[in-house]
Motif scaffolding. Structure first.
Motif, mmCIF file in Angstrom:
data_model
loop_
_atom_site.group_PDB
_atom_site.id
_atom_site.type_symbol
_atom_site.label_atom_id
_atom_site.label_comp_id
_atom_site.label_asym_id
_atom_site.label_seq_id
_atom_site.Cartn_x
_atom_site.Cartn_y
_atom_site.Cartn_z
ATOM 1 N N HIS A 228 33.859 77.165 33.979
ATOM 2 C CA HIS A 228 32.732 76.194 33.970
ATOM 3 C C HIS A 228 32.499 75.696 32.599
ATOM 4 O O HIS A 228 32.357 74.757 32.427
ATOM 5 N N ASP B 20 25.269 69.297 36.010
ATOM 6 C CA ASP B 20 26.208 70.164 36.891
ATOM 7 C C ASP B 20 26.398 69.775 38.336
ATOM 8 O O ASP B 20 27.463 70.037 38.722
ATOM 9 N N LYS C 138 34.826 72.834 31.983
ATOM 10 C CA LYS C 138 35.059 71.769 33.010
ATOM 11 C C LYS C 138 35.278 70.516 32.439
ATOM 12 O O LYS C 138 35.966 69.637 33.066
ATOM 13 N N ASP D 71 32.781 71.755 39.899
ATOM 14 C CA ASP D 71 32.556 71.145 38.506
ATOM 15 C C ASP D 71 33.217 69.910 38.171
ATOM 16 O O ASP D 71 32.686 69.193 37.452
ATOM 17 N N LYS E 210 34.199 76.372 43.604
ATOM 18 C CA LYS E 210 33.506 76.283 42.129
ATOM 19 C C LYS E 210 34.044 75.142 41.179
ATOM 20 O O LYS E 210 33.549 74.234 40.682
#
Lengths: 148, 148, 148, 148, 148, 148, 148, 148
Positions: free
Chosen positions: F116, H41, F119, H58, H54
């Motif tokens: 995350h 996000d 990213k 992202d 995920k």
């Protein structure tokens, strides 16, 4: 046709004012470094904190000033660099080198007794003048096609 | 990893020889301006014909020299600019400005009493050295990772 | 220090051979356009098929030749452009304009009676010579620092 | 969508006026060199001082004019280069070469009997026209999508 | 004069081999995409892990292939793009667009019935050929000045 | 087809050695920063003189290291950036930003739990790998077209 | 923050109008090719004179259109390329390649059954949408930070 | 002299508002990323469709955000990057790397305990500040020449 002109170099005489006043009827946008000598020398420590070592004192100010001077040079169509009578003036020659490398039209304003040491800078210039009046005349000619 | 290094500036001491000798075991290709002062001053008229006016005499030579100096600077990875004790040395500062505008790694070789007038040039440099030996040490470190 | 030199312009005299022969001991790599006039004029249709219309006949050839000439100019350090006595020679001036815009070191080889109409091209050059021998002397000086 | 158009080349007929007048309803900003022949020839010495040598007389003027012409070409979206009936016109071909190297859209305005010597310039152009009216029609089409 | 040539486009016939074989005596360095269709389609997931979604399966492979294709195009002097008889071939046209924007010399190899839909690509090319043999002849001419 | 690959980032594990060893049969030229942590931290003061202030101590070293790292990134075809388990690693992300802005092919080597926060860096990469082995496989595929 | 958006590709449906209408409250300046198919096909000969050969007929028009399309792409911040259901659409992929090479933000508007042949174009895009509405939503988000 | 300033980095405190409020009398145009964390996000999937994985969730958002952030950085004269107390903040360092590579004037806003891990970023900056007030003072000085 608007011309953006950056006025680099010597800060102890009124040559910038003469050029700006003489060009007041032309479509020219002038920019220049901070010409307040004390502010220019101390801006770094005044804003970002004291430095006991003179090298870093000067370093901080030179970098803050570079934000303005590089913006001025990079956005200019014409860079005028004035060499005065005194001091080392390496920053003026440095600006001329940047202007040349960036492909800007370079006008040098210098006096005859500096001719030999300025030969490399002159060789990169599109005009070498001795008087601010001549720079005004060049700007006037370039914009209007009219000779003095 | 070969490094191309251009050695600009002062031509009256043996600083270039010191750096080249000190780097003889490194993968470095050096270039420099013509350092024969007389040849450098007169190359233009010697090849392309006399000029009675000193300005144009110098102009012709400065342009012929520019063929070599711009090639050297534009092809370098690192530009070392040496400021000596004497003379105006505006060509050295001009080369430093070109190097900075072209994104070259700039190393300045100067003496402490020139610190203030060189602050703008120093601010654009990745290293400010006082001795040729330090330039050798930087080249050695950059290429081999070894400290003196 | 190897120099890449592109020899543009007039194809009816042996000026290229004189320069190449005179530079045989120098670290120079020369390139040039195809100087066989007939091949240069007809390459497009000879390879890609006839065109009844002279404009497109010439167009096809000019574009095939451009593959070579642009490669030569774009990869050169120095572009020498020779203006001869005859013909329009707009392709020579066109090459000079490309060289100037790309920041190449431009050397013009021309004769005195063309001085006025070539003034804009001369103004962009780092040297204006009249004889191939002078170009050799410039290359020799730029590479070795030696004057004739 | 504003288009910036630089009108380069021949200065002895009213082709620029025809194009500007014909485009008066279009969102086009035109620029051009100084078209007063005498002023263009003498601007250097008139402002920066006499030169007894014709080469340097012309050189000074060509450089002052370059301040305007390079600004015009570098800032243009489209460069129109007109080749007239007379003179060498190497400056026109030089401008075309600069325009091509800088990736400008090049329109050549020339006459049929110059087709062969202009083939390299034509090959770099996006349009080859014979009449100013056609340049107006191109500008009108490019801006409005409308054909004549 | 070495030429770097990137061979883009159709991967189902032996056109690359024909050009490489025909150019074996020329100073040309060829590069090309991976022409193994299965490997090209699956390289992303084979190396970096499976993707259940076909879009990301293809995305991973297209990006890994881009490491090679962009290197090839960016380092080429000449980009040859071949349009075959079948498939969408948008990647070929995409490569041609990249080549044009990067100022590469573009040669298109296509068949007559694709003339109209390829007109924008052809307009950016310096040569439009129908047979691999013609590409060989262009390379031979560009390098040696000899016509077939 | 030689590929120049710069290996940026984490210096505490042997990932560089794994990639170099795994690629020993490929035509790849690797470069990397100085990975001796102590030398990297102290090179500035060791060569150019002590600094009592930690900021300037680090500043001098960071600039000397930049001579090597910028050379490596600017000359690379591919930049691999490895994010390890510990430390802030802002220099790794900074290098990735430079690589992206310079149009280099970026490969990120990172672990799943950093997905995350990485990213934006991943979005600029052409491949995101977790193991040095995968980087070797990419290099092998890009150079040889062969899958593992 | 004004965004300049070029709308490239398919000209047979009202997708441009949908995007422009949907973005009417945003600070966006749109440009696009000439979407009148007949005018676009014939502009070259209509202005510059007939060509009996279809290749040159198309060639002249494609070049005149390139004046507009290259201006649009080169001046855009964002290039949206729409692939429709029919036709070869190589000009759309060509525009996408130019946009990618020039570092523009590329948005592709395509349908699911074109996913595989567009994978290389998609890999260069910052967004792949299926509906004009999604492009409006992206522009709205990019400018205002608001999601639909 | 208008300055375009991009405010990158930490989005959890009101530092942007402090700088914008403090600069309200200056000729500065600010831009910044979307600072709504949730929108930032999720923008990719909210507009372009859900992703179960995920990484791709992202990825889509990071690319849509890149349309805005790259526009902001590429068009800025000055890029201010703020490093806060928490999180990895690799996107901030990535932006700083892009700004440095693009030659933007970089101002870093960070706290003393991050000095060591930020040394490479600091080395590329023209100013390192600790308080938003100092950034305002720099902008005021750069634009007006006045010290606080």
């Amino acid at each position: 046709m608007t011309m953006k002109v950056y006025l680099s170099g010597e800060i102890h005489t009124d040559w910038r004012e003469q050029i700006i006043e003489g060009s007041k009827d032309l479509d020219v946008a002038f920019s220049s470094p901070v010409t307040n000598h004390a502010a220019s020398d101390d801006c770094g420590v005044a804003i970002l904190g004291d430095e006991p070592n003179k090298f870093w004192h000067d370093h901080k100010s030179a970098k803050v000033n570079a934000i303005r001077t590089r913006h001025g040079i990079e956005n200019a169509d014409i860079v005028v660099v004035r060499f005065g009578e005194k001091y080392k003036q390496w920053n003026a020659a440095f600006d001329a080198g940047m202007a040349a490398a960036l492909g800007k039209s370079l006008i040098v304003l210098s006096q005859p007794d500096h001719q030999h040491p300025l030969k490399e800078v002159h060789a990169a210039a599109l005009a070498v003048a001795e008087e601010p009046r001549q720079v005004v005349e060049i700007l006037n000619y370039v914009l209007s096609g009219k000779l003095p």
